[in-house]
Design a protein around this motif. Structure first.
Motif, PDB file in Angstrom:
ATOM      1  N   VAL A 166      13.399  -1.807   1.867  1.00  0.00           N
ATOM      2  CA  VAL A 166      13.809  -2.593   0.713  1.00  0.00           C
ATOM      3  C   VAL A 166      13.522  -1.774  -0.536  1.00  0.00           C
ATOM      4  O   VAL A 166      12.513  -1.045  -0.599  1.00  0.00           O
ATOM      5  CB  VAL A 166      13.083  -3.959   0.674  1.00  0.00           C
ATOM      6  N   THR A 167      14.388  -1.868  -1.516  1.00  0.00           N
ATOM      7  CA  THR A 167      14.268  -1.102  -2.750  1.00  0.00           C
ATOM      8  C   THR A 167      14.259  -2.049  -3.942  1.00  0.00           C
ATOM      9  O   THR A 167      15.069  -2.981  -3.996  1.00  0.00           O
ATOM     10  CB  THR A 167      15.422  -0.094  -2.887  1.00  0.00           C
ATOM     11  N   VAL A 168      13.355  -1.795  -4.864  1.00  0.00           N
ATOM     12  CA  VAL A 168      13.219  -2.626  -6.062  1.00  0.00           C
ATOM     13  C   VAL A 168      13.286  -1.719  -7.282  1.00  0.00           C
ATOM     14  O   VAL A 168      12.598  -0.687  -7.335  1.00  0.00           O
ATOM     15  CB  VAL A 168      11.883  -3.405  -6.058  1.00  0.00           C
ATOM     16  N   GLU A 169      14.109  -2.097  -8.253  1.00  0.00           N
ATOM     17  CA  GLU A 169      14.202  -1.359  -9.509  1.00  0.00           C
ATOM     18  C   GLU A 169      13.621  -2.203 -10.641  1.00  0.00           C
ATOM     19  O   GLU A 169      14.016  -3.355 -10.819  1.00  0.00           O
ATOM     20  CB  GLU A 169      15.654  -0.997  -9.831  1.00  0.00           C
ATOM     21  N   CYS A 170      12.705  -1.620 -11.376  1.00  0.00           N
ATOM     22  CA  CYS A 170      12.079  -2.299 -12.511  1.00  0.00           C
ATOM     23  C   CYS A 170      12.282  -1.458 -13.763  1.00  0.00           C
ATOM     24  O   CYS A 170      12.083  -0.230 -13.741  1.00  0.00           O
ATOM     25  CB  CYS A 170      10.589  -2.500 -12.262  1.00  0.00           C
ATOM     26  N   GLY A 171      12.697  -2.109 -14.801  1.00  0.00           N
ATOM     27  CA  GLY A 171      12.909  -1.415 -16.074  1.00  0.00           C
ATOM     28  C   GLY A 171      11.764  -1.678 -17.048  1.00  0.00           C
ATOM     29  O   GLY A 171      11.023  -2.654 -16.915  1.00  0.00           O
ATOM     30  N   TYR A 172      11.632  -0.815 -18.033  1.00  0.00           N
ATOM     31  CA  TYR A 172      10.565  -0.973 -19.038  1.00  0.00           C
ATOM     32  C   TYR A 172      11.109  -0.559 -20.401  1.00  0.00           C
ATOM     33  O   TYR A 172      12.126   0.128 -20.525  1.00  0.00           O
ATOM     34  CB  TYR A 172       9.331  -0.152 -18.659  1.00  0.00           C
ATOM     35  N   GLU A 173      10.393  -0.981 -21.425  1.00  0.00           N
ATOM     36  CA  GLU A 173      10.836  -0.750 -22.795  1.00  0.00           C
ATOM     37  C   GLU A 173      10.539   0.684 -23.235  1.00  0.00           C
ATOM     38  O   GLU A 173       9.762   1.418 -22.598  1.00  0.00           O
ATOM     39  CB  GLU A 173      10.159  -1.740 -23.734  1.00  0.00           C
ATOM     40  N   LYS A 174      11.151   1.041 -24.307  1.00  0.00           N
ATOM     41  CA  LYS A 174      10.943   2.373 -24.886  1.00  0.00           C
ATOM     42  C   LYS A 174       9.513   2.514 -25.378  1.00  0.00           C
ATOM     43  O   LYS A 174       8.944   1.588 -25.934  1.00  0.00           O
ATOM     44  CB  LYS A 174      11.926   2.580 -26.036  1.00  0.00           C
ATOM     45  N   GLY A 175       8.957   3.673 -25.169  1.00  0.00           N
ATOM     46  CA  GLY A 175       7.579   3.934 -25.579  1.00  0.00           C
ATOM     47  C   GLY A 175       6.621   4.002 -24.410  1.00  0.00           C
ATOM     48  O   GLY A 175       5.466   4.423 -24.578  1.00  0.00           O
ATOM     49  N   TYR A 176       7.099   3.594 -23.194  1.00  0.00           N
ATOM     50  CA  TYR A 176       6.228   3.616 -22.008  1.00  0.00           C
ATOM     51  C   TYR A 176       6.638   4.718 -21.025  1.00  0.00           C
ATOM     52  O   TYR A 176       6.229   4.688 -19.869  1.00  0.00           O
ATOM     53  CB  TYR A 176       6.272   2.263 -21.280  1.00  0.00           C
ATOM     54  N   GLU A 177       7.398   5.706 -21.486  1.00  0.00           N
ATOM     55  CA  GLU A 177       7.885   6.727 -20.574  1.00  0.00           C
ATOM     56  C   GLU A 177       6.745   7.540 -19.944  1.00  0.00           C
ATOM     57  O   GLU A 177       6.811   7.899 -18.768  1.00  0.00           O
ATOM     58  CB  GLU A 177       8.850   7.683 -21.292  1.00  0.00           C
ATOM     59  N   GLU A 178       5.735   7.842 -20.698  1.00  0.00           N
ATOM     60  CA  GLU A 178       4.656   8.695 -20.199  1.00  0.00           C
ATOM     61  C   GLU A 178       3.573   7.904 -19.456  1.00  0.00           C
ATOM     62  O   GLU A 178       2.663   8.511 -18.876  1.00  0.00           O
ATOM     63  CB  GLU A 178       4.019   9.457 -21.362  1.00  0.00           C
ATOM     64  N   ASN A 179       3.622   6.611 -19.500  1.00  0.00           N
ATOM     65  CA  ASN A 179       2.619   5.804 -18.792  1.00  0.00           C
ATOM     66  C   ASN A 179       2.872   5.808 -17.288  1.00  0.00           C
ATOM     67  O   ASN A 179       3.987   5.983 -16.829  1.00  0.00           O
ATOM     68  CB  ASN A 179       2.637   4.365 -19.305  1.00  0.00           C
ATOM     69  N   SER A 180       1.798   5.600 -16.514  1.00  0.00           N
ATOM     70  CA  SER A 180       1.918   5.520 -15.064  1.00  0.00           C
ATOM     71  C   SER A 180       2.592   4.204 -14.674  1.00  0.00           C
ATOM     72  O   SER A 180       2.364   3.166 -15.290  1.00  0.00           O
ATOM     73  CB  SER A 180       0.548   5.622 -14.407  1.00  0.00           C
ATOM     74  N   LYS A 181       3.401   4.268 -13.617  1.00  0.00           N
ATOM     75  CA  LYS A 181       4.075   3.079 -13.071  1.00  0.00           C
ATOM     76  C   LYS A 181       3.463   2.801 -11.699  1.00  0.00           C
ATOM     77  O   LYS A 181       3.157   3.732 -10.950  1.00  0.00           O
ATOM     78  CB  LYS A 181       5.576   3.300 -12.946  1.00  0.00           C
ATOM     79  N   PHE A 182       3.316   1.532 -11.346  1.00  0.00           N
ATOM     80  CA  PHE A 182       2.636   1.198 -10.096  1.00  0.00           C
ATOM     81  C   PHE A 182       3.338   0.044  -9.383  1.00  0.00           C
ATOM     82  O   PHE A 182       4.162  -0.680  -9.960  1.00  0.00           O
ATOM     83  CB  PHE A 182       1.158   0.852 -10.353  1.00  0.00           C
ATOM     84  N   TRP A 183       2.928  -0.134  -8.126  1.00  0.00           N
ATOM     85  CA  TRP A 183       3.429  -1.216  -7.268  1.00  0.00           C
ATOM     86  C   TRP A 183       2.251  -1.730  -6.448  1.00  0.00           C
ATOM     87  O   TRP A 183       1.542  -0.959  -5.808  1.00  0.00           O
ATOM     88  CB  TRP A 183       4.533  -0.701  -6.355  1.00  0.00           C
ATOM     89  N   CYS A 184       2.021  -3.062  -6.508  1.00  0.00           N
ATOM     90  CA  CYS A 184       0.875  -3.627  -5.809  1.00  0.00           C
ATOM     91  C   CYS A 184       1.166  -5.063  -5.417  1.00  0.00           C
ATOM     92  O   CYS A 184       2.140  -5.662  -5.877  1.00  0.00           O
ATOM     93  CB  CYS A 184      -0.382  -3.567  -6.690  1.00  0.00           C
ATOM     94  N   ARG A 185       0.294  -5.593  -4.574  1.00  0.00           N
ATOM     95  CA  ARG A 185       0.378  -7.012  -4.214  1.00  0.00           C
ATOM     96  C   ARG A 185      -0.292  -7.856  -5.287  1.00  0.00           C
ATOM     97  O   ARG A 185      -1.315  -7.465  -5.855  1.00  0.00           O
ATOM     98  CB  ARG A 185      -0.298  -7.281  -2.869  1.00  0.00           C
ATOM     99  N   GLU A 186       0.307  -9.032  -5.522  1.00  0.00           N
ATOM    100  CA  GLU A 186      -0.293  -9.936  -6.500  1.00  0.00           C
ATOM    101  C   GLU A 186      -1.520 -10.598  -5.903  1.00  0.00           C
ATOM    102  O   GLU A 186      -1.572 -10.899  -4.700  1.00  0.00           O
ATOM    103  CB  GLU A 186       0.725 -10.995  -6.925  1.00  0.00           C
ATOM    104  N   GLY A 187      -2.517 -10.850  -6.745  1.00  0.00           N
ATOM    105  CA  GLY A 187      -3.748 -11.486  -6.294  1.00  0.00           C
ATOM    106  C   GLY A 187      -3.570 -12.966  -6.029  1.00  0.00           C
ATOM    107  O   GLY A 187      -2.463 -13.518  -6.110  1.00  0.00           O
ATOM    108  N   THR A 188      -4.665 -13.629  -5.676  1.00  0.00           N
ATOM    109  CA  THR A 188      -4.642 -15.066  -5.403  1.00  0.00           C
ATOM    110  C   THR A 188      -4.441 -15.844  -6.695  1.00  0.00           C
ATOM    111  O   THR A 188      -4.347 -15.279  -7.790  1.00  0.00           O
ATOM    112  CB  THR A 188      -5.949 -15.485  -4.730  1.00  0.00           C
ATOM    113  N   TRP A 189      -4.401 -17.170  -6.560  1.00  0.00           N
ATOM    114  CA  TRP A 189      -4.116 -18.008  -7.723  1.00  0.00           C
ATOM    115  C   TRP A 189      -5.215 -17.908  -8.781  1.00  0.00           C
ATOM    116  O   TRP A 189      -4.991 -18.180  -9.950  1.00  0.00           O
ATOM    117  CB  TRP A 189      -3.931 -19.456  -7.296  1.00  0.00           C
TER     118      TRP A 189
END
Length: 221
Positions: free
Chosen positions: A32-55
């Motif tokens: 499965v493939t997921v594409e996420c976009g971000y605003e200008k100014g965050y190009e140099e920041n690290s991008k991550f993928w993780c599971r969401e925590g509990t409630w």
């Protein structure tokens, strides 16, 4: 509604900094493939993928980042997970390989920040493999084809219809012949009886004539 959005943005700045699909679906054993976009100014920041925590820890990673980029590496692969950041388009792509049923759940694609990370929630569902399997006949060896010999019909041999018609005609003519024989038998008996009657009649006539002649002779003498 617009006023509420502006108020929410002022209270939580950057809450829409990362966008993406709300849910994706993959097949068991597939990817499965997921594409996420971000605003200008965050190009140099690290991008991550993780599971969401509990409630109690909503919008936070439960067990750390499953995969993430760095400032120098725009594409990283960790086990079954890979992430690639296209800084020109400001879109990073996450791929999950060899999906299992345990992979189903809620994930976060986000941009790593010093204070508060920018995140987007994505629900991943995994469907069982429903691909049709090959039938058993494709696995078993095919039996040899037996050709049925063709029987050539002889021109002189009578057809079943002709034979049946002959039997039916014989059956129809048999009573007629029997009737004719009976009639001939009765006719012959009748002729014999008539012959006997004629002979008896002729004999009686001759006898009467002879008697008359005797009487007449006696009278003349």
């Amino acid at each position: 509604m617009k006023l509420f959005s502006v108020l929410l943005w002022s209270l939580f700045p950057g809450c829409w900094a990362v966008t993406g699909p709300r849910s994706v679906r993959g097949r068991l054993g597939g990817s499965v493939t997921v594409e996420c976009g971000y605003e200008k100014g965050y190009e140099e920041n690290s991008k991550f993928w993780c599971r969401e925590g509990t409630w109690l820890a909503t919008r936070r990673c439960s067990d750390g980042h499953l995969v993430e980029t760095t400032e120098r590496e725009a594409e990283v692969t960790q086990g079954r997970f890979s992430i690639r950041d296209n800084r020109t388009r400001r879109v990073f792509t996450v791929t999950m390989e060899n999906l299992t049923l345990a992979d189903a759940g809620t994930y976060l694609c986000g941009v790593d920040m010093t204070a508060i990370d920018r995140r987007h929630t994505v629900s991943v569902s995994v469907s069982p493999d429903v691909s049709p399997r090959s039938p058993i006949t494709d696995v078993l060896p095919q039996s040899p084809t037996i050709e049925t010999p063709q029987i050539t019909k002889q021109p002189d041999s009578p057809s079943p219809t002709t034979t049946e018609s002959r039997f039916s005609s014989n059956a129809d003519t048999t009573p007629t012949r029997f009737t004719v024989l009976i009639l001939l038998l009765f006719l012959s008996k009748g002729l014999v009886f008539l012959g006997i009657v004629c002979a008896a009649t002729c004999g009686s006539v001759r006898y009467r004539n002879s008697c008359r002649e005797k009487v007449s002779r006696q009278t003349h003498s």
